[in-house]
Design a protein around this motif. Structure first.
Motif, PDB file in Angstrom:
ATOM      1  N   HIS A  35       0.864  -1.173   0.000  1.00  0.00           N
ATOM      2  CA  HIS A  35       0.000   0.000   0.000  1.00  0.00           C
ATOM      3  C   HIS A  35       0.903   1.226   0.000  1.00  0.00           C
ATOM      4  O   HIS A  35       1.770   1.374   0.867  1.00  0.00           O
ATOM      5  N   ALA A  36       0.702   2.065  -1.019  1.00  0.00           N
ATOM      6  CA  ALA A  36       1.584   3.217  -1.198  1.00  0.00           C
ATOM      7  C   ALA A  36       0.782   4.507  -1.118  1.00  0.00           C
ATOM      8  O   ALA A  36      -0.209   4.686  -1.839  1.00  0.00           O
ATOM      9  N   ALA A  37       1.214   5.389  -0.218  1.00  0.00           N
ATOM     10  CA  ALA A  37       0.626   6.730  -0.154  1.00  0.00           C
ATOM     11  C   ALA A  37       1.149   7.555  -1.319  1.00  0.00           C
ATOM     12  O   ALA A  37       2.240   7.303  -1.845  1.00  0.00           O
ATOM     13  N   THR A  54      -3.210   0.613  -3.956  1.00  0.00           N
ATOM     14  CA  THR A  54      -3.008  -0.791  -3.624  1.00  0.00           C
ATOM     15  C   THR A  54      -2.269  -1.461  -4.777  1.00  0.00           C
ATOM     16  O   THR A  54      -2.725  -1.413  -5.929  1.00  0.00           O
ATOM     17  N   VAL A  55      -1.143  -2.076  -4.468  1.00  0.00           N
ATOM     18  CA  VAL A  55      -0.312  -2.698  -5.500  1.00  0.00           C
ATOM     19  C   VAL A  55      -0.152  -4.179  -5.176  1.00  0.00           C
ATOM     20  O   VAL A  55       0.546  -4.546  -4.232  1.00  0.00           O
ATOM     21  N   ASP A  56      -0.837  -5.020  -5.959  1.00  0.00           N
ATOM     22  CA  ASP A  56      -0.760  -6.468  -5.790  1.00  0.00           C
ATOM     23  C   ASP A  56       0.290  -7.023  -6.730  1.00  0.00           C
ATOM     24  O   ASP A  56       0.288  -6.731  -7.939  1.00  0.00           O
ATOM     25  N   CYS A  57       1.171  -7.863  -6.189  1.00  0.00           N
ATOM     26  CA  CYS A  57       2.251  -8.456  -6.976  1.00  0.00           C
ATOM     27  C   CYS A  57       2.141  -9.974  -6.888  1.00  0.00           C
ATOM     28  O   CYS A  57       2.076 -10.533  -5.784  1.00  0.00           O
ATOM     29  N   PHE A  58       2.139 -10.634  -8.040  1.00  0.00           N
ATOM     30  CA  PHE A  58       1.857 -12.069  -8.099  1.00  0.00           C
ATOM     31  C   PHE A  58       2.482 -12.630  -9.365  1.00  0.00           C
ATOM     32  O   PHE A  58       3.006 -11.885 -10.204  1.00  0.00           O
ATOM     33  N   VAL A  69      -2.228  -2.398 -10.046  1.00  0.00           N
ATOM     34  CA  VAL A  69      -2.275  -1.151  -9.293  1.00  0.00           C
ATOM     35  C   VAL A  69      -3.715  -0.653  -9.293  1.00  0.00           C
ATOM     36  O   VAL A  69      -4.324  -0.491 -10.355  1.00  0.00           O
ATOM     37  N   THR A  70      -4.268  -0.400  -8.088  1.00  0.00           N
ATOM     38  CA  THR A  70      -5.667  -0.014  -7.958  1.00  0.00           C
ATOM     39  C   THR A  70      -5.782   1.248  -7.130  1.00  0.00           C
ATOM     40  O   THR A  70      -5.154   1.374  -6.079  1.00  0.00           O
ATOM     41  N   HIS A  71      -6.610   2.163  -7.606  1.00  0.00           N
ATOM     42  CA  HIS A  71      -6.967   3.338  -6.802  1.00  0.00           C
ATOM     43  C   HIS A  71      -8.247   3.010  -6.036  1.00  0.00           C
ATOM     44  O   HIS A  71      -8.174   2.624  -4.875  1.00  0.00           O
TER      45      HIS A  71
END
Length: 756
Positions: A35-37, A54-58, A69-71
């Motif tokens: 989670h990145a501000a 929100t950054v999901d890495c898979f 990457v989701t806002h």
């Protein structure tokens, strides 16, 4: 799409928020979420009234790492989505070491260090950084019109070059270009493309696939000159980085994920002849063409009926025009007696005058407007509607209209159009119209291809398709669309095909002689050689015929020469085709794909490798002057026997019966004895052209497939001093061995020749 105004500013009306400060990382064994501000957080109050990304890495497959990457995550997701037949659940492994989180999948690792500025670093198995999304690279942006975009920028190394993004007719190397992935019927002389694929391949040994079927805007070093930026109008952006290390490895992994191409039947590699588009023709015309080819000794494999096999204003009603073709069953039977396969033109539109329009509308099989009306326009066909392939019932209905044609004797369909898909409509399954615009072609081609597989059997299905997107490589063959009848259009067609091949498509063709206008004899003859040294070969035009004798007796001789040559090359070509089906490596290969270590090959777009061992350089001049680059090694001209040692640039001059066609050093090239058809018995007295290296330990092997693509026999060559021994496995039939500058010998089991 550009968001910035130079390096320091953003464009007027644009607001951008970049991932800046990693607030936490939540790990699982095989994936992690960060989670990145969008600003540096120095106190608790900074966490209020501020977005968080929100950054999901898979990893969806070995050697592939996905980043989502989701806002705002609550947006409804109606689809469609790219089908990913090769995806698995969590192919990676996560390792945490202090502030560093790593996700590794095969030879690819993604690193995130939460102690510093926001950075996603992608590294190969040796720890070399391939690319990165650093500060001011992962973001969302809003515009004055209220649109919300997600964007990512991945760094380019010094000298790094970018390829692919579909069948693009613009310069082969995409650096400096703005590329909008959006289907359009724009011909071959514009920045628009029929086949848009949001995948690019880097000379640095990796690929990037943006997993979004709608509009994707790429700025390839064209906004931030040291980065590739891609953006979508959405709340989420998902992309996959695909590992190499070689370009072939990248394509193999990418096509394993998105789908490998089916293997076209061997008969489809022969010469196709069409009626052309708006020309006048009937059965007498067709038979005069077919008989004329036979009388002139030009073998023909497929005859294609273009649009006007149906009645005017009624495309498509899938019925032969009774005034022009009163006996279609008899006509097709007569063509079959001549050994031909039959192709028929279709498109996914139903004209209002067609009896099928009312039927489809009443059944709910046509796309509708938000008000519930059938969507219609007059562009192309008067009052036409659009078949809604998101409906299983509509797909079955469409197939039911094609099946009677197969029962009559049609073997293949040219699936034309599928690009001009409206976005102000409602789809049966509720799909997002923006995402469906590009994806429609995929559903259309899949619907027809699956019918052919069902009715003709697996291995017998083949299309001649114009539009496609990611995954469309599963349904070959694709051709290059509407080009002019000129040398310039010939070269732009080749650029499009080479770009498509680096986008995962294994088979590609083009209109020999050009589509629009009438080529002068020089253009036609040069295009014949190019077309018959492509994976698939079709003579087709718009308002004029493309039978060779329309362009003079020499054109007849050129057509005959290269058709017979292609037939002899079929054991080799079908082996390369089986490789494309098995691995995703295309039949027509840009030089950079086969020689990635040679910097001179990286920008080359006027020649290609046909399979791994044949270099082809089409001639784009009337006088026969052509530049060709030969990489390191000794190359042998297939037609003349001339031997040239590279690396070297050469300016050559060729008559219309020739072009630069070189065999690679080390190759073991099988040639069939039967030059009358593409699907003959390839093990009936084949010739093995052996081009050994200078090494005293030279060995080579080649497998000749059967008509299903399965191995039929393997030939192995081994040097023993001044002798070369070739042994056959899987066949006891005789074969001939020839060595440039050496002996020629015939035998079975094992044949020995003396080197020159």
């Amino acid at each position: 799409m550009k968001f910035t105004d130079g390096f320091w500013l953003v464009r007027e009306g644009v607001d951008i928020a970049y991932a800046t400060d990693v607030r936490d990382v939540r790990t699982q064994s095989k994936r992690f979420t960060a989670h990145a501000a969008v600003k540096k957080v120095t106190r608790r109050g900074d966490t209020l009234n501020a977005p968080l990304l929100t950054v999901d890495c898979f990893s969806p497959a070995e050697g592939v790492i996905g980043v989502r990457v989701t806002h705002h995550a609550g947006r409804r997701h109606p689809g469609p989505d790219f089908a990913l037949p090769g995806a698995v659940d969590d192919a990676g492994e996560v390792r945490q070491d202090g502030s560093v989180t790593e996700l590794t999948s095969g030879p690819l690792t993604l690193c995130l260090d939460r102690s510093g500025p926001w950075t996603l670093s992608f590294r190969d198995a040796g720890g070399r950084e391939l690319t990165r999304a650093d500060a001011k690279s992962t973001a969302y942006a809003t515009t004055g019109e209220g649109a919300h975009h997600m964007l990512t920028r991945l760094g380019l190394g010094v000298g790094e070059q970018v390829y692919g993004l579909g069948e693009r007719f613009t310069p082969f190397v995409k650096n400096g270009q703005v590329v909008d992935v959006w289907q359009a019927d724009g011909g071959t002389s514009s920045e628009q493309a029929y086949k848009n694929v949001p995948f690019y391949l880097s000379s640095r040994g990796y690929g990037v696939f943006v997993n979004h079927p709608g509009a994707v805007s790429f700025e390839v070093g064209s906004e931030s000159v040291g980065q590739v930026q891609f953006s979508v109008e959405d709340q989420t952006l998902e992309y996959f980085v695909v590992a190499g290390p070689t370009p072939k490895d990248v394509l193999s992994r990418y096509t394993a994920l998105t789908g490998r191409p089916a293997l076209p039947p061997a008969w489809s590699f022969g010469l196709w002849l069409t009626t052309s588009f708006t020309t006048s023709y009937d059965e007498q015309t067709v038979m005069s063409f077919v008989d004329g080819m036979a009388e002139r000794g030009i073998p023909l494999s497929v005859f294609h009926f273009d649009c006007f096999w149906m009645r005017e204003y009624q495309w498509c009603d899938f019925e032969w025009d009774p005034d022009v073709f009163p006996d279609p069953e008899g006509m097709l039977a007569r063509l079959k007696e001549k050994g031909l396969r039959i192709s028929a033109w279709i498109n996914p539109y139903i004209a209002q005058k067609s009896p099928l329009f009312d039927e489809a509308a009443q059944l709910g099989h046509l796309v509708r407007t938000p008000a519930g009306d059938v969507w219609q326009w007059d562009l192309w066909q008067a009052g036409m509607g659009l078949v809604d392939f998101t409906s299983a019932e509509a797909r079955a209905w469409f197939q039911s209209k094609l099946k009677p044609l197969l029962d009559q004797g049609v073997d293949s369909f040219k699936t034309d159009f599928g690009e001009r898909i409206p976005t102000d409509v409602v789809w049966h399954d509720g799909s997002d119209p923006e995402r469906m615009h590009n994806y429609y072609a995929h559903l259309y081609n899949r619907t027809v291809f699956e019918l052919l597989e069902k009715e003709r059997g697996q291995g017998e299905a083949v299309l001649f398709a114009r539009s496609a997107t990611a995954g469309g490589q599963q349904y070959p063959v694709h051709w290059g669309g509407d080009c002019w009848s000129s040398f310039g259009a010939m070269s732009e067609s080749l650029r499009g095909g080479l770009s498509l091949s680096l986008s995962g498509f294994g088979f590609w063709s083009h209109d020999i002689g050009g589509f629009e206008g009438t080529p002068d004899p020089a253009v036609f003859k040069r295009w014949l050689a190019f077309g018959l040294l492509s994976s698939h070969s079709r003579l087709h035009g718009s308002s004029s015929y493309r039978v060779p004798w329309e362009f003079g007796e020499e054109a007849v001789e050129v057509a005959r020469r290269f058709t017979l040559l292609k037939h002899r090359l079929m054991p080799y070509l079908y082996g390369a085709s089986a490789e494309a089906h098995r691995t995703g490596v295309p039949v027509m290969r840009p030089m950079v794909l086969e020689f990635p270590e040679d910097p001179a090959c990286r920008p080359v777009d006027r020649q290609y490798m046909l399979g791994s061992d044949l270099l082809v350089a089409p001639v784009f001049t009337e006088d026969g002057e052509v530049e060709v680059y030969l990489p390191a090694g000794t190359w042998t001209h297939l037609l003349t026997g001339e031997r040239v040692t590279g690396p070297v640039w050469r300016t050559e001059h060729h008559g219309f019966d020739s072009l630069p066609l070189y065999v690679r050093e080390g190759a073991l090239l099988p040639l069939g004895a039967d030059d009358r058809r593409p699907d003959g018995d390839w093990l009936d007295a084949p010739t093995l052209l052996v081009h050994p290296t200078s090494s005293p330990r030279y060995t080579a092997a080649v497998t000749v497939p059967d008509l299903t693509g399965a191995p039929a026999a393997t030939f192995r060559a081994r040097r023993d001093g001044d002798l070369l021994k070739v042994t056959a496995e899987g066949t006891d039939r005789p074969f001939t061995v020839r060595v440039p500058g050496g002996e020629s010998a015939e035998g079975s089991g094992e044949v020995t020749v003396r080197l020159g």
